[in-house]
Design an enzyme around this catalytic site. Structure first.
Site, PDB file in Angstrom:
ATOM      1  N   HIS A  50       0.853  -1.191   0.000  1.00  0.00           N
ATOM      2  CA  HIS A  50       0.000   0.000   0.000  1.00  0.00           C
ATOM      3  C   HIS A  50       0.886   1.236   0.000  1.00  0.00           C
ATOM      4  O   HIS A  50       1.954   1.229   0.596  1.00  0.00           O
ATOM      5  CB  HIS A  50      -0.902   0.014   1.244  1.00  0.00           C
ATOM      6  CG  HIS A  50      -2.066   0.931   1.111  1.00  0.00           C
ATOM      7  ND1 HIS A  50      -1.967   2.276   1.372  1.00  0.00           N
ATOM      8  CD2 HIS A  50      -3.329   0.713   0.694  1.00  0.00           C
ATOM      9  CE1 HIS A  50      -3.137   2.847   1.155  1.00  0.00           C
ATOM     10  NE2 HIS A  50      -3.983   1.926   0.733  1.00  0.00           N
TER      11      HIS A  50
ATOM     12  N   ASP B 181      -8.088  -4.955  -0.525  1.00  0.00           N
ATOM     13  CA  ASP B 181      -8.539  -5.780  -1.654  1.00  0.00           C
ATOM     14  C   ASP B 181      -8.234  -7.260  -1.489  1.00  0.00           C
ATOM     15  O   ASP B 181      -8.683  -8.075  -2.291  1.00  0.00           O
ATOM     16  CB  ASP B 181      -7.878  -5.273  -2.946  1.00  0.00           C
ATOM     17  CG  ASP B 181      -8.372  -3.886  -3.293  1.00  0.00           C
ATOM     18  OD1 ASP B 181      -7.531  -2.971  -3.408  1.00  0.00           O
ATOM     19  OD2 ASP B 181      -9.594  -3.708  -3.397  1.00  0.00           O
TER      20      ASP B 181
END
Ligand code: SDX
Length: 428
Positions: free
Chosen positions: A307, A364
């Site tokens: 991320h 996700d």
């Protein structure tokens, strides 16, 4: 601590004020840099170190794994609020009273019909079209049927655009899926709550009454809350910069949907399922895929990992991982993909490459497993992400317009040819 930063360029010192946020984040205000230095700018590919705005909507701390919407912890909102309450909170700044929520939902319901001519646009798409491309097109097309939604300077006009899109977007989401499945286009019912209405429109069969399953309603409500906003991510920055030219809300959202589509961003939830399926088909050989993810010669990345901001667990991933177990057991679904995901996570969290780079599961990584258990097709996963992110995009667009932020126009450092005289073709 000094409240300024001093930059020395070619022997000359320049002082810039520091902006300190309510969570003690510090930004160097370089608004005067070019003027004060006769044209010097900064360069920051991917804006990894650059703030585009000051915002009061979402706070996240990537090192500590903290996420709050308007000061409320994501854990509390996911556990105690519903999606429409969270949408109201993000857009207007406070959790709604009972009366405010009733009026908000009533205003949305009055706008939850889409001009029938939009179906003609949908008809023109092949069934093979990716739902994100369809959704982006239909969202932009809404401008043509709602021209008053474009020039919205007053809060009242902005409110009308907000309830319009919150009413019509779930219809477009459902129609996008139904088109792919060859099902007749339908409407929900104003007697249902927001998420129940989405499920009815998505899954209702033409020849039987749709019966709500509270497990699905709760799971989708929680997933939409967890996706609702995430400060200045790629698609939100897209919505803000498109909106900064005073393009309408629907056109700005359409651009955001296109940005979210990419597999490095919202498209990752679809890419995660495709990766896990590939690993399953490959005999569950997670080590091979871990090797590919670490091989610099191989473009493959471990989808759902890493991320830009979180260098700790994504707090949303933690919540979704627990929900995945609950939803699958409540639905009585045995999905080997979930076991592969857990195995992959365990391996990555012990692997030096991932540990050193602080690569953890993100939002996700597990969400697709729940969507699949709910019967949502893989290609629709990112559409569900867009449905969740809609209130965040709206909130950020509204904040940018109400604060009368300037049009977004970054600078560059030119590295091309210096001046050269034109040559006629016979001399080239
Ligand atoms: C979302 O920004 C947001 O808030 C987004 C989001 C939201 O709610 O809006 O949270 C939603 O988009 C989540 C992210 C979904 N994307 C993926 O899961 C795709 C896989 N992840 C990567 O592509 C990557 O981690 C990014 C794009 C998410 C972040 O990339 P960065 O910040 O640009 O990091 P980087 O590419 O500079 O990586 C740093 C290092 C590199 O290795 P070195 O050059 O240092 O040797 O880590 C490596 C990268 O190669 N790396 C990975 C990896 N992610 C980063 N290696 C293998 N697998 C990965 N997934």
């Amino acid at each position: 601590m000094s409240d300024t930063a001093i930059l020395e360029i070619k022997g000359e010192k320049h002082e810039f004020p520091l902006i300190v946020g309510t969570e003690n984040e510090i930004g160097i205000d370089i608004k005067t840099l070019r003027g004060a230095t006769l044209g010097v700018t900064t360069i920051d590919p991917g804006y990894k170190n650059t703030g585009s705005c000051q915002s009061g909507i979402t706070f996240l701390d990537g090192e500590k794994g903290i996420l709050r919407y308007r000061g409320y912890a994501i854990e509390d909102l996911a556990d105690k609020a519903d999606f429409l309450e969270v949408a109201y909170l993000l857009i207007f700044g406070d959790l709604p009273s009972k009366d405010q929520l009733i009026k908000f939902h009533a205003d949305i319901k009055t706008e939850s019909v889409v001009d029938d001519d939009v179906k003609k646009i949908l008809d023109a798409f092949p069934k093979s079209a990716h739902p994100m491309g369809v959704l982006s097109s239909l969202t932009s097309a809404l401008t043509a049927f709602n021209p008053t939604s474009v020039n919205v300077d007053s809060e009242e006009d902005m409110y009308k655009s907000v309830v319009k899109i919150l009413g019509k977007f779930p219809v477009l989401v459902a129609w996008t899926m139904r088109k792919k499945k060859g099902l007749p286009l339908n409407y929900g019912s104003n007697s249902l709550n927001y998420v129940e209405n989405v499920l009815k429109m998505m899954f209702e069969k033409p020849n039987e009454e749709y019966v709500q399953n509270p497990i699905l309603v709760n799971a989708l409500d929680k997933l939409l809350i967890l996706h609702a906003d995430h400060e200045q991510n790629c698609s939100t920055s897209t919505v803000r910069i498109v909106g900064s030219s005073h393009a309408g809300l629907f056109a700005s959202l359409s651009a955001g949907i296109s940005a979210l589509w990419g597999p490095l961003h919202g498209g990752a939830n679809q890419a995660v399922l495709e990766m896990l399926e590939a690993i399953k088909d490959d005999g569950g050989d997670t080590k091979k895929y871990m090797g590919k993810a670490k091989d610099k010669q191989d473009p493959f990345r471990l989808m759902g990992f890493g991320h830009r901001v979180y260098k700790n667990f994504d707090p949303r991933a933690k919540i979704i991982k627990v929900a995945a177990d609950e939803v699958l057991s409540d639905l009585g679904v045995e999905d080997p993909i979930l076991d592969i995901a857990k195995g992959l996570e365990k391996e990555a969290l012990q692997d030096e490459y991932f540990v050193k780079r602080k690569l953890y599961p993100n939002v996700d990584f597990y969400s697709g497993i729940i969507y699949r258990a709910m019967g949502i097709p893989t290609e629709m996963f990112t559409v569900m992400f867009a449905l969740g992110r809609l209130p965040g995009w709206i909130a950020q667009w509204r904040e940018m317009r109400l604060r009368k932020e300037p049009i977004g126009r970054p600078r560059q450092i030119y590295t091309g040819e210096n001046y050269r005289a034109f040559k006629t073709i016979d001399k080239r």
